[in-house]
Scaffold this active site. Sequence first.
Site, PDB file in Angstrom:
ATOM      1  N   ARG A   1       7.249  -5.590 -14.902  1.00  0.00           N
ATOM      2  CA  ARG A   1       6.732  -4.285 -15.353  1.00  0.00           C
ATOM      3  C   ARG A   1       5.499  -3.998 -14.517  1.00  0.00           C
ATOM      4  O   ARG A   1       4.520  -4.750 -14.573  1.00  0.00           O
ATOM      5  CB  ARG A   1       6.388  -4.327 -16.846  1.00  0.00           C
ATOM      6  CG  ARG A   1       5.567  -3.137 -17.280  1.00  0.00           C
ATOM      7  CD  ARG A   1       5.487  -2.971 -18.766  1.00  0.00           C
ATOM      8  NE  ARG A   1       6.760  -2.514 -19.296  1.00  0.00           N
ATOM      9  CZ  ARG A   1       6.924  -2.019 -20.524  1.00  0.00           C
ATOM     10  NH1 ARG A   1       5.909  -1.938 -21.357  1.00  0.00           N
ATOM     11  NH2 ARG A   1       8.107  -1.600 -20.913  1.00  0.00           N
TER      12      ARG A   1
ATOM     13  N   HIS B   1      12.460   3.485 -15.811  1.00  0.00           N
ATOM     14  CA  HIS B   1      12.518   2.494 -16.889  1.00  0.00           C
ATOM     15  C   HIS B   1      13.999   2.210 -17.183  1.00  0.00           C
ATOM     16  O   HIS B   1      14.518   2.561 -18.246  1.00  0.00           O
ATOM     17  CB  HIS B   1      11.803   3.038 -18.133  1.00  0.00           C
ATOM     18  CG  HIS B   1      11.497   2.006 -19.170  1.00  0.00           C
ATOM     19  ND1 HIS B   1      11.805   0.669 -19.030  1.00  0.00           N
ATOM     20  CD2 HIS B   1      10.908   2.115 -20.398  1.00  0.00           C
ATOM     21  CE1 HIS B   1      11.408   0.012 -20.108  1.00  0.00           C
ATOM     22  NE2 HIS B   1      10.866   0.872 -20.945  1.00  0.00           N
TER      23      HIS B   1
ATOM     24  N   GLN C   1      15.432   0.492 -20.490  1.00  0.00           N
ATOM     25  CA  GLN C   1      15.365   1.368 -21.662  1.00  0.00           C
ATOM     26  C   GLN C   1      16.636   2.206 -21.769  1.00  0.00           C
ATOM     27  O   GLN C   1      17.198   2.381 -22.855  1.00  0.00           O
ATOM     28  CB  GLN C   1      14.135   2.285 -21.537  1.00  0.00           C
ATOM     29  CG  GLN C   1      13.977   3.248 -22.676  1.00  0.00           C
ATOM     30  CD  GLN C   1      13.682   2.553 -23.998  1.00  0.00           C
ATOM     31  OE1 GLN C   1      12.762   1.760 -24.069  1.00  0.00           O
ATOM     32  NE2 GLN C   1      14.457   2.836 -25.028  1.00  0.00           N
TER      33      GLN C   1
ATOM     34  N   ASP D   1       9.157  11.172 -25.463  1.00  0.00           N
ATOM     35  CA  ASP D   1       8.353  10.009 -25.066  1.00  0.00           C
ATOM     36  C   ASP D   1       6.889  10.466 -25.090  1.00  0.00           C
ATOM     37  O   ASP D   1       6.605  11.672 -25.186  1.00  0.00           O
ATOM     38  CB  ASP D   1       8.782   9.561 -23.652  1.00  0.00           C
ATOM     39  CG  ASP D   1       8.041   8.323 -23.157  1.00  0.00           C
ATOM     40  OD1 ASP D   1       7.422   7.606 -23.980  1.00  0.00           O
ATOM     41  OD2 ASP D   1       8.068   8.069 -21.924  1.00  0.00           O
TER      42      ASP D   1
ATOM     43  N   CYS E   1      11.671   6.174 -26.977  1.00  0.00           N
ATOM     44  CA  CYS E   1      11.657   4.791 -26.478  1.00  0.00           C
ATOM     45  C   CYS E   1      10.598   3.946 -27.174  1.00  0.00           C
ATOM     46  O   CYS E   1      10.697   2.718 -27.168  1.00  0.00           O
ATOM     47  CB  CYS E   1      11.454   4.791 -24.970  1.00  0.00           C
ATOM     48  SG  CYS E   1       9.969   5.671 -24.452  1.00  0.00           S
TER      49      CYS E   1
ATOM     50  N   ARG F   1      17.552  -2.773 -27.284  1.00  0.00           N
ATOM     51  CA  ARG F   1      16.920  -3.369 -26.090  1.00  0.00           C
ATOM     52  C   ARG F   1      17.320  -4.845 -25.996  1.00  0.00           C
ATOM     53  O   ARG F   1      17.587  -5.366 -24.915  1.00  0.00           O
ATOM     54  CB  ARG F   1      15.391  -3.259 -26.173  1.00  0.00           C
ATOM     55  CG  ARG F   1      14.825  -1.841 -26.140  1.00  0.00           C
ATOM     56  CD  ARG F   1      15.029  -1.164 -24.805  1.00  0.00           C
ATOM     57  NE  ARG F   1      14.455  -1.921 -23.708  1.00  0.00           N
ATOM     58  CZ  ARG F   1      13.173  -1.883 -23.331  1.00  0.00           C
ATOM     59  NH1 ARG F   1      12.338  -1.082 -23.958  1.00  0.00           N
ATOM     60  NH2 ARG F   1      12.746  -2.598 -22.304  1.00  0.00           N
TER      61      ARG F   1
HETATM   62  N1   CP Z   1      10.003   1.115 -24.900  1.00  0.00           N
HETATM   63  C1   CP Z   1       9.289   0.124 -24.332  1.00  0.00           C
HETATM   64  O1   CP Z   1       9.498  -0.260 -23.179  1.00  0.00           O
HETATM   65  O2   CP Z   1       8.370  -0.449 -25.155  1.00  0.00           O
HETATM   66  P1   CP Z   1       7.234  -1.474 -24.702  1.00  0.00           P
HETATM   67  O3   CP Z   1       6.294  -0.736 -23.800  1.00  0.00           O
HETATM   68  O4   CP Z   1       6.583  -1.918 -25.982  1.00  0.00           O
HETATM   69  O5   CP Z   1       7.887  -2.617 -23.984  1.00  0.00           O
HETATM   70  N1  NVA Z   2       6.531   6.642 -20.326  1.00  0.00           N
HETATM   71  C1  NVA Z   2       5.982   5.526 -21.076  1.00  0.00           C
HETATM   72  C2  NVA Z   2       7.078   4.633 -21.554  1.00  0.00           C
HETATM   73  C3  NVA Z   2       6.626   3.479 -22.403  1.00  0.00           C
HETATM   74  C4  NVA Z   2       7.746   2.574 -22.793  1.00  0.00           C
HETATM   75  C5  NVA Z   2       4.993   4.767 -20.214  1.00  0.00           C
HETATM   76  O1  NVA Z   2       5.270   4.556 -19.034  1.00  0.00           O
HETATM   77  O2  NVA Z   2       3.935   4.393 -20.733  1.00  0.00           O
END
Ligand code: CP
Ligand code: NVA
Length: 312
Positions: free
Chosen positions: A107, A134, A137, A228, A268, A296
């Site tokens: 990430r 992502h 997701q 989101d 999400c 997930r």
């Molecule tokens: N939706 C998602 O990726 O959640 P987190 O940021 O908690 O991993």
């Molecule tokens: N768009 C959000 C998604 C979190 C799962 C971010 O990148 O923070």
Amino acid sequence: MPSSLTGRNFISVLDFSADEIHAVLAAAQAVKADPAAFGETPLERKTLAMIFQKPSLRTRVSFEAGMTQMGGHAIYLGPTDISLGKRETTEDIALVLSRYVDVIMARVFGHHLVEELAASATVPVINALSDFEHPCQILADLQTVQERKGQLAGLQACYIGDGNNVAHSLMYGAARVGMHMRIITPEGYEPDSEVLKIASEVGSQTGANIEAVHSLEATEGADVLYTDVWASMGQEKEAEARKAIFADYRIDATTMERADDDAVILHCLPAHYGDEIDYATSRTPNSALFDQAENRLHAQKALVLLVSGCSR
Ligand code: CP
Ligand code: NVA
């Protein structure tokens, strides 16, 4: 089960063909129905390295719990553990990790980092969220829609909010599986124009219309409603200003009146209740937020099984 996914990276939703996405979704449903569908401990002695430059609840816990449940092991490498992009080259990190572990997930802020990991690693690399996409997701999202609606192709999905990483991956995912996708944003917050172009081209081959619009009335008749956060991780300084700009770009009772009565609500998570979604709407029977979060786990178990060649 297609062996074509063995050894493959998953950096973008577009890395997988429609058949490959459906194969992951089928494996995800199989492990959801029976956690031993691919054996009691199909990932015995397998290790997943999990690199995180950003916080996480769902991604970290679902990957780690999934590895444990399948007899494998996951190693959490937080922002200060390996200092991706700072302490040594990304190439060296990828090469070293490849000598220790079977799969790498990351990430990251810059999408280039996960691309660089994938370019140098000799084991599969999974994008667990970048500023641009992502993809994990979206596997869970498609699984959830399939469960609730019994189909993906031909549905009308609407995403309301920021044209961000999740929106990009949704556009690619919808285009691949033939689901119409309307991304509804305030002016200036549209999804990346190249993503729109590519998703539209892919969609033209599968019958999916992929559009980016500004009118909130575009949710009329929607089968799926998705939102989101208005400010993503890394955009905290813009959060206050965005509250005013995005104020109407939310899922609430008004949105639900326009949508189909059986519209599925997705987010999400994490959610900012009162901003992009109101709490009451998030707790209606239309909401699939927590099925989506659960999926997930199943979708990523399927993904790791398939890319590590352990699905038989
Ligand atoms: N939706 C998602 O990726 O959640 P987190 O940021 O908690 O991993
Ligand atoms: N768009 C959000 C998604 C979190 C799962 C971010 O990148 O923070």
